[in-house]
Scaffold this motif. Structure first.
Motif, PDB file in Angstrom:
ATOM      1  N   ARG A 132      47.826  32.911  43.983  1.00  0.00           N
ATOM      2  CA  ARG A 132      46.737  32.699  45.043  1.00  0.00           C
ATOM      3  C   ARG A 132      46.767  31.338  45.732  1.00  0.00           C
ATOM      4  O   ARG A 132      47.422  30.487  45.464  1.00  0.00           O
ATOM      5  CB  ARG A 132      45.320  32.613  44.261  1.00  0.00           C
ATOM      6  CG  ARG A 132      44.864  33.545  43.412  1.00  0.00           C
ATOM      7  CD  ARG A 132      44.248  34.678  44.499  1.00  0.00           C
ATOM      8  NE  ARG A 132      43.785  35.930  43.670  1.00  0.00           N
ATOM      9  CZ  ARG A 132      44.353  37.011  43.415  1.00  0.00           C
ATOM     10  NH1 ARG A 132      45.529  37.013  43.670  1.00  0.00           N
ATOM     11  NH2 ARG A 132      43.833  37.836  42.653  1.00  0.00           N
ATOM     12  N   SER A 133      46.648  31.812  47.136  1.00  0.00           N
ATOM     13  CA  SER A 133      46.695  30.759  48.169  1.00  0.00           C
ATOM     14  C   SER A 133      45.309  30.090  48.540  1.00  0.00           C
ATOM     15  O   SER A 133      44.289  30.837  48.841  1.00  0.00           O
ATOM     16  CB  SER A 133      47.416  30.983  49.298  1.00  0.00           C
ATOM     17  OG  SER A 133      47.419  30.000  50.426  1.00  0.00           O
ATOM     18  N   PRO A 134      45.087  28.673  48.629  1.00  0.00           N
ATOM     19  CA  PRO A 134      45.918  27.746  48.456  1.00  0.00           C
ATOM     20  C   PRO A 134      46.188  27.408  46.982  1.00  0.00           C
ATOM     21  O   PRO A 134      45.446  27.882  45.920  1.00  0.00           O
ATOM     22  CB  PRO A 134      45.410  26.384  48.647  1.00  0.00           C
ATOM     23  CG  PRO A 134      43.796  26.613  48.577  1.00  0.00           C
ATOM     24  CD  PRO A 134      43.889  27.990  49.027  1.00  0.00           C
ATOM     25  N   MET A 135      47.401  27.251  46.480  1.00  0.00           N
ATOM     26  CA  MET A 135      48.036  27.278  45.067  1.00  0.00           C
ATOM     27  C   MET A 135      48.249  25.586  44.610  1.00  0.00           C
ATOM     28  O   MET A 135      48.722  24.752  45.187  1.00  0.00           O
ATOM     29  CB  MET A 135      49.386  27.840  44.919  1.00  0.00           C
ATOM     30  CG  MET A 135      49.839  27.822  43.568  1.00  0.00           C
ATOM     31  SD  MET A 135      51.562  28.378  43.350  1.00  0.00           S
ATOM     32  CE  MET A 135      51.425  30.030  44.199  1.00  0.00           C
ATOM     33  N   VAL A 136      47.329  25.139  43.590  1.00  0.00           N
ATOM     34  CA  VAL A 136      47.641  23.984  42.927  1.00  0.00           C
ATOM     35  C   VAL A 136      48.756  23.756  42.247  1.00  0.00           C
ATOM     36  O   VAL A 136      48.759  24.727  41.268  1.00  0.00           O
ATOM     37  CB  VAL A 136      46.251  23.483  42.295  1.00  0.00           C
ATOM     38  CG1 VAL A 136      46.449  22.202  41.597  1.00  0.00           C
ATOM     39  CG2 VAL A 136      44.978  23.424  43.088  1.00  0.00           C
ATOM     40  N   THR A 137      49.821  22.931  42.491  1.00  0.00           N
ATOM     41  CA  THR A 137      50.853  22.954  41.616  1.00  0.00           C
ATOM     42  C   THR A 137      50.833  21.702  40.883  1.00  0.00           C
ATOM     43  O   THR A 137      50.302  20.520  41.301  1.00  0.00           O
ATOM     44  CB  THR A 137      52.140  23.136  42.454  1.00  0.00           C
ATOM     45  OG1 THR A 137      52.222  22.125  43.312  1.00  0.00           O
ATOM     46  CG2 THR A 137      52.302  24.560  43.093  1.00  0.00           C
ATOM     47  N   GLY A 138      51.647  21.533  39.907  1.00  0.00           N
ATOM     48  CA  GLY A 138      51.845  20.015  39.268  1.00  0.00           C
ATOM     49  C   GLY A 138      52.579  20.276  37.824  1.00  0.00           C
ATOM     50  O   GLY A 138      53.153  21.386  37.725  1.00  0.00           O
ATOM     51  N   LYS A 177      50.560  16.289  40.978  1.00  0.00           N
ATOM     52  CA  LYS A 177      49.756  17.253  41.444  1.00  0.00           C
ATOM     53  C   LYS A 177      49.951  17.647  43.001  1.00  0.00           C
ATOM     54  O   LYS A 177      50.015  16.362  43.625  1.00  0.00           O
ATOM     55  CB  LYS A 177      48.214  17.388  40.878  1.00  0.00           C
ATOM     56  CG  LYS A 177      47.257  18.431  41.311  1.00  0.00           C
ATOM     57  CD  LYS A 177      45.965  18.184  40.730  1.00  0.00           C
ATOM     58  CE  LYS A 177      45.812  18.368  39.454  1.00  0.00           C
ATOM     59  NZ  LYS A 177      44.416  18.277  39.131  1.00  0.00           N
ATOM     60  N   GLN A 178      50.038  18.882  43.373  1.00  0.00           N
ATOM     61  CA  GLN A 178      50.224  18.931  45.036  1.00  0.00           C
ATOM     62  C   GLN A 178      49.334  20.346  45.267  1.00  0.00           C
ATOM     63  O   GLN A 178      49.883  21.339  44.516  1.00  0.00           O
ATOM     64  CB  GLN A 178      51.520  18.760  45.368  1.00  0.00           C
ATOM     65  CG  GLN A 178      51.717  18.847  46.786  1.00  0.00           C
ATOM     66  CD  GLN A 178      53.164  18.321  47.154  1.00  0.00           C
ATOM     67  OE1 GLN A 178      53.647  17.379  46.408  1.00  0.00           O
ATOM     68  NE2 GLN A 178      54.018  18.793  48.146  1.00  0.00           N
ATOM     69  N   SER A 179      48.966  20.424  46.181  1.00  0.00           N
ATOM     70  CA  SER A 179      48.313  21.880  46.719  1.00  0.00           C
ATOM     71  C   SER A 179      49.589  22.325  47.730  1.00  0.00           C
ATOM     72  O   SER A 179      49.822  21.854  48.590  1.00  0.00           O
ATOM     73  CB  SER A 179      47.014  21.784  47.383  1.00  0.00           C
ATOM     74  OG  SER A 179      46.650  23.094  47.693  1.00  0.00           O
ATOM     75  N   VAL A 180      49.516  23.677  47.860  1.00  0.00           N
ATOM     76  CA  VAL A 180      50.504  24.269  48.811  1.00  0.00           C
ATOM     77  C   VAL A 180      49.666  25.586  49.232  1.00  0.00           C
ATOM     78  O   VAL A 180      49.450  26.526  48.498  1.00  0.00           O
ATOM     79  CB  VAL A 180      52.026  24.608  48.379  1.00  0.00           C
ATOM     80  CG1 VAL A 180      51.851  25.417  47.066  1.00  0.00           C
ATOM     81  CG2 VAL A 180      52.712  25.295  49.453  1.00  0.00           C
ATOM     82  N   SER A 181      49.649  25.797  50.435  1.00  0.00           N
ATOM     83  CA  SER A 181      49.183  27.303  51.085  1.00  0.00           C
ATOM     84  C   SER A 181      50.512  28.151  51.355  1.00  0.00           C
ATOM     85  O   SER A 181      51.612  27.526  51.715  1.00  0.00           O
ATOM     86  CB  SER A 181      48.389  26.852  52.126  1.00  0.00           C
ATOM     87  OG  SER A 181      47.217  26.334  51.984  1.00  0.00           O
ATOM     88  N   PHE A 182      50.151  29.258  51.147  1.00  0.00           N
ATOM     89  CA  PHE A 182      51.030  30.169  51.569  1.00  0.00           C
ATOM     90  C   PHE A 182      50.783  31.614  52.151  1.00  0.00           C
ATOM     91  O   PHE A 182      49.538  31.835  51.846  1.00  0.00           O
ATOM     92  CB  PHE A 182      52.348  30.530  50.189  1.00  0.00           C
ATOM     93  CG  PHE A 182      51.390  31.276  49.282  1.00  0.00           C
ATOM     94  CD1 PHE A 182      51.577  32.400  49.050  1.00  0.00           C
ATOM     95  CD2 PHE A 182      50.715  30.501  48.148  1.00  0.00           C
ATOM     96  CE1 PHE A 182      50.952  33.225  47.908  1.00  0.00           C
ATOM     97  CE2 PHE A 182      50.359  31.130  47.402  1.00  0.00           C
ATOM     98  CZ  PHE A 182      50.251  32.596  47.120  1.00  0.00           C
TER      99      PHE A 182
END
Length: 214
Positions: A132-138, A177-182
């Motif tokens: 799902r976008s935006p995606m929270v990564t960490g 932690k970092q958010s990325v949109s795709f």
């Protein structure tokens, strides 16, 4: 902490939920089509070499051109774990690439399914979860003055689906932690990759996980 599950006693099936096919094949049908081409004309024999597949994934698909050396090699049954490192003498292993045979038999090609992680991990989103976008990564990281870049990729497209830079991190086993949109996802499985570097090369360590689009 590995981002991909450890192998169990029974033969795992790629795409079944336990392991996801990241690269170079998106489906079992694609892998089987390559097997037929290989038998008839010897097409792309590097698919039978886990070392070459790991390097092609790192340098070609992820675009980390400074990483060009094999630092470790372990093959056990249908699984391979291949360490990749910077081409020069500086720096240690950048990642342990986890591969599996995609299919059965001696000519089943190797497929990247993730990385096994120690000092730099990507545990969010969960492996095999829905994208799902935006995606929270960490995950967690050990290092000094690290800048973490996150990218989202798919095998059918040379262009990035999304990128985010850069989260400052460091210390001993500290969370990041970092958010990325795709956008533009059309393959069944996407590759989420986090990387860090800047001390001796642009990318010195990386970690990947797999997310599904449907």
């Amino acid at each position: 902490m590995p981002t991909t599950p450890a192998p169990g006693g029974s033969l795992p099936v790629l795409g079944s939920g336990r392991f996801q096919p990241l690269w170079p094949f998106t489906t079992l049908a694609e892998a089987q089509a390559w097997e037929r081409d290989y038998r008839s004309g010897g097409h792309a024999p590097w698919h039978l070499d886990p070392d070459q597949t790991a390097l092609s994934f790192t340098r070609g698909y992820l675009g980390f051109r400074d990483i060009g050396r094999i630092s470790s090699h372990t093959v056990s049954g249908s699984h391979a774990r291949i360490g990749v490192a910077l081409s020069g003498p500086e720096g240690g292993t950048a990642a342990i690439v986890h591969l599996m045979r995609y299919g059965t038999g001696p000519e089943a090609p190797w497929e990247v399914v993730g990385t096994d992680d120690t000092t730099f991990s990507l545990t969010m989103p969960a492996y095999g979860s829905l994208a799902r976008s935006p995606m929270v990564t960490g995950g967690r990281i050990t290092g000094v003055d690290e800048g973490i870049r996150v990218q989202v990729r798919q095998p059918s497209s040379g262009a990035l689906l999304g990128t985010s830079c850069c989260t400052s991190a460091g210390g001993n086993d500290q969370p990041w932690k970092q958010s990325v949109s795709f956008s533009g996802a059309r393959d069944p499985v996407l590759t989420v990759v986090a990387s860090t570097g800047g001390h001796v090369a642009e990318v010195e360590r990386f970690t990947v996980t797999a997310v599904r689009t449907g």
